[in-house]
Design a protein around this motif. Structure first.
Motif, PDB file in Angstrom:
ATOM      1  N   ALA A   1      10.119 -19.628 -14.236  1.00  0.00           N
ATOM      2  CA  ALA A   1       9.801 -18.952 -12.974  1.00  0.00           C
ATOM      3  C   ALA A   1       9.654 -19.964 -11.849  1.00  0.00           C
ATOM      4  N   PRO A   2       9.964 -19.577 -10.610  1.00  0.00           N
ATOM      5  CA  PRO A   2       9.691 -20.462  -9.469  1.00  0.00           C
ATOM      6  C   PRO A   2       8.204 -20.803  -9.417  1.00  0.00           C
ATOM      7  N   ALA A   3       7.877 -21.970  -8.906  1.00  0.00           N
ATOM      8  CA  ALA A   3       6.495 -22.459  -8.928  1.00  0.00           C
ATOM      9  C   ALA A   3       5.514 -21.463  -8.316  1.00  0.00           C
ATOM     10  N   HIS A   4       5.905 -20.791  -7.243  1.00  0.00           N
ATOM     11  CA  HIS A   4       4.980 -19.883  -6.566  1.00  0.00           C
ATOM     12  C   HIS A   4       4.763 -18.584  -7.330  1.00  0.00           C
ATOM     13  N   LYS A   5       5.574 -18.332  -8.359  1.00  0.00           N
ATOM     14  CA  LYS A   5       5.415 -17.124  -9.169  1.00  0.00           C
ATOM     15  C   LYS A   5       4.788 -17.396 -10.538  1.00  0.00           C
ATOM     16  N   ARG A   6       4.474 -18.637 -10.816  1.00  0.00           N
ATOM     17  CA  ARG A   6       3.903 -18.953 -12.125  1.00  0.00           C
ATOM     18  C   ARG A   6       2.421 -18.597 -12.158  1.00  0.00           C
ATOM     19  N   PRO A   7       1.988 -17.925 -13.203  1.00  0.00           N
ATOM     20  CA  PRO A   7       0.565 -17.575 -13.333  1.00  0.00           C
ATOM     21  C   PRO A   7      -0.233 -18.767 -13.827  1.00  0.00           C
ATOM     22  N   LYS A   8      -1.545 -18.642 -13.775  1.00  0.00           N
ATOM     23  CA  LYS A   8      -2.431 -19.585 -14.439  1.00  0.00           C
ATOM     24  C   LYS A   8      -2.528 -19.193 -15.912  1.00  0.00           C
ATOM     25  N   VAL A   9      -2.592 -20.194 -16.788  1.00  0.00           N
ATOM     26  CA  VAL A   9      -2.663 -19.938 -18.223  1.00  0.00           C
ATOM     27  C   VAL A   9      -3.823 -20.718 -18.830  1.00  0.00           C
ATOM     28  N   ALA A  10      -4.711 -19.996 -19.507  1.00  0.00           N
ATOM     29  CA  ALA A  10      -5.763 -20.610 -20.311  1.00  0.00           C
ATOM     30  C   ALA A  10      -5.463 -20.291 -21.768  1.00  0.00           C
ATOM     31  N   ALA A  11      -5.453 -21.311 -22.608  1.00  0.00           N
ATOM     32  CA  ALA A  11      -5.149 -21.124 -24.025  1.00  0.00           C
ATOM     33  C   ALA A  11      -6.315 -21.623 -24.862  1.00  0.00           C
ATOM     34  N   ILE A  12      -6.659 -20.869 -25.878  1.00  0.00           N
ATOM     35  CA  ILE A  12      -7.857 -21.156 -26.687  1.00  0.00           C
ATOM     36  C   ILE A  12      -7.471 -21.231 -28.152  1.00  0.00           C
ATOM     37  N   THR A  13      -7.944 -22.272 -28.834  1.00  0.00           N
ATOM     38  CA  THR A  13      -7.792 -22.347 -30.283  1.00  0.00           C
ATOM     39  C   THR A  13      -9.055 -22.957 -30.878  1.00  0.00           C
ATOM     40  N   GLY A  14      -9.070 -23.066 -32.196  1.00  0.00           N
ATOM     41  CA  GLY A  14     -10.232 -23.560 -32.935  1.00  0.00           C
ATOM     42  C   GLY A  14     -10.325 -22.806 -34.245  1.00  0.00           C
ATOM     43  N   THR A  15     -11.078 -23.321 -35.168  1.00  0.00           N
ATOM     44  CA  THR A  15     -11.224 -22.615 -36.451  1.00  0.00           C
ATOM     45  C   THR A  15     -12.056 -21.355 -36.281  1.00  0.00           C
ATOM     46  N   ASN A  16     -13.128 -21.456 -35.532  1.00  0.00           N
ATOM     47  CA  ASN A  16     -14.027 -20.320 -35.334  1.00  0.00           C
ATOM     48  C   ASN A  16     -14.349 -20.139 -33.847  1.00  0.00           C
ATOM     49  N   GLY A  17     -14.563 -18.884 -33.457  1.00  0.00           N
ATOM     50  CA  GLY A  17     -14.980 -18.594 -32.095  1.00  0.00           C
ATOM     51  C   GLY A  17     -13.863 -18.314 -31.113  1.00  0.00           C
ATOM     52  N   LYS A  18     -12.612 -18.368 -31.581  1.00  0.00           N
ATOM     53  CA  LYS A  18     -11.476 -18.174 -30.659  1.00  0.00           C
ATOM     54  C   LYS A  18     -11.528 -16.828 -29.958  1.00  0.00           C
TER      55      LYS A  18
END
Length: 470
Positions: A110-127
């Motif tokens: 996507a063009p830079a101005h159309k890109r969303p913010k992305v938060a990604a979460i991992t871990g063994t527990n609590g995801k």
């Protein structure tokens, strides 16, 4: 739906037609790819045919005409041995990827101005709790927020992206193994303890899969790493030496000169020039216990990294309603409280709930993980009685022998009935805790189905409404 970009006019094979596979097939078609789909189960093939997808046996397919294989995360990629469809793709030089990777490539295209913010979460527990909590904070702060991945909805089924959107994604080690292009604005590794070792060839492979969430991060991105276990401590040290992105350590039990931490239930922000007291988590009713303090520290740090104010992030922590199947009170009948912690699919996860109650009637069992419940022996004195189900019942019974009373019940419904009878007979305020310390696949499709079966069994008990509250 998010139409997948980058495969226009190309043939993509989709293997595994559960929720993830069907969603990916739809998104690929919406992006003008050609899709051929296959599942070893007739039910999966029938579901695909009902949607008008082209179903084709990939064992007999001409792989020279296939550009990529979209592999559902439950299909073995490397261990215990590669699935035959993986071997077919590798022999033909066909790229293998997952739904998170399809999402990442679509964002990157996507063009830079159309890109969303992305938060990604991992871990063994609590995801899951952290993902839901961060999503709640972002929504409460007025952001157009979509929550998915390994929780709730497949990422490609979420609403299409725009420049103001925020995607909060839970990512499992299986999904990360199939991901190479994801660039997370905020990437969280909560904790690491032994899990899924058969699928990753041991601890080294498991850690390597988790670390993939940090791929492609650069200046302007934030890595949030729990430092309450040695494996994550090492990751934090190593990426700090690389000195590219912003790095915020988090802890649920010790003060730090930099990062976000919780002491005796109070959350502190040490990401700036001074330490600021942010919130008293003891007042956040849906975030009890030290494990939830780590989740809160991670979600708060990610929210701040996404530009949410300290005040709005603190308010989101306070108003979080909680997560289904994670220390969820489903009913109270008389003096007996029923707690659904079906999400606890390993011993470390079960420890979090078991540590929260001084005494409880414990429903446990299913498909056991490596080590069983040996690591929980210090909590056995808290068990009023254990009610064991599924494949693990004999082994768990042996582990509890002479340490806590236990009964093999076979089914979850039988365990609920027996636990309620004993808890009620005690005449005391009591907790019946479903925290299985096991996977669910011997009796249920997933932990959600197991949790809903627990809820249903409890509802049957409360059909006589006197003294019962939902």
């Amino acid at each position: 739906m998010i139409p997948v970009r980058g495969f226009e006019g190309k043939t993509v094979a989709v293997f595994g037609l559960g929720r993830t596979g069907l969603t990916a097939a739809r998104a690929l078609l919406a992006g003008k790819a050609k899709v051929i789909a296959w599942d070893e189960k007739a039910s999966g093939r029938e579901a695909a045919q009902a949607e008008g997808l082209t179903v084709k046996d990939l064992w007999a397919a001409d792989w020279s005409q296939i550009s990529a294989l979209m592999l559902s995360p439950g299909v073995p990629l490397t261990h215990p041995k590669p699935h035959w469809v993986v071997e077919k793709a590798q022999a033909a030089g066909v790229e293998i990827l997952g739904d998170i990777e399809l999402f990442a490539r679509t964002v990157n295209a996507a063009p830079a101005h159309k890109r969303p913010k992305v938060a990604a979460i991992t871990g063994t527990n609590g995801k899951s709790t952290t993902t839901a909590l961060l999503g709640h904070i972002c929504r409460s702060a007025g952001r157009d927020t979509r929550i998915g991945g390994n929780i709730g909805y497949g990422v490609l089924s979420l609403d299409d992206m725009h420049g103001g959107a925020v995607y909060v994604l839970e990512t499992s080690s299986y999904q990360l193994d199939l991901t190479s292009s994801l660039k997370a604005d905020a990437a969280i590794i909560l904790n690491i303890s032994p899990d899924h070792l058969d699928r990753h060839g041991g601890m080294e492979g498991y850690i390597a899969a988790k670390r993939r969430i940090l791929l492609n991060q650069d200046k302007g991105d934030t890595a949030i790493i729990g430092v309450d276990d040695p494996w994550c401590q090492q990751i934090c040290t190593e990426i700090t030496a690389a000195n590219r992105r912003t790095i915020w350590p988090i802890s649920a039990g010790r003060a730090m000169g930099r990062g976000v931490y919780v002491l005796q239930g109070v959350l502190y922000d040490a990401t700036g020039d001074r330490v600021t007291e942010v919130a008293d988590l003891l007042r956040a009713r849906s975030l009890p216990g030290r494990h939830n303090w780590q989740n809160a520290a991670a979600a708060y740090a990610a929210a701040r990294a996404m530009g949410i104010s300290m005040a709005d992030a603190a308010e989101g922590l306070r108003t979080f309603p909680g997560l289904a199947h994670r220390m969820e009170t489903v009913a109270t009948i008389g003096k007996v409280r029923f707690v659904n912690d079906s999400k606890a699919t390993n011993a470390d996860a079960a420890r979090q709930a078991m540590s929260s109650y001084p005494r409880f009637y414990w429903i446990a069992g299913g498909v056991p993980k490596a080590g069983g419940i040996d690591s929980l022996t210090d909590l056995f004195p808290r068990i009023a009685k254990a009610y064991l189900i599924g494949d693990a019942a004999p082994a768990f019974g042996a582990a509890l022998k002479d340490r806590a009373p236990a009964k093999e019940c076979g089914t979850l419904e039988a365990a609920v009935m027996a636990a309620y009878a004993d808890a009620k007979a005690s005449g005391e305020e009591a907790v019946v805790l479903l925290s299985p310390a096991c996977a669910s696949f011997d009796q249920f499709a997933d932990f959600e189905a197991r949790g809903e079966a627990f809820r249903t069994a409890v509802q049957k008990l409360s059909k006589t409404p006197k003294g019962a509250t939902a």
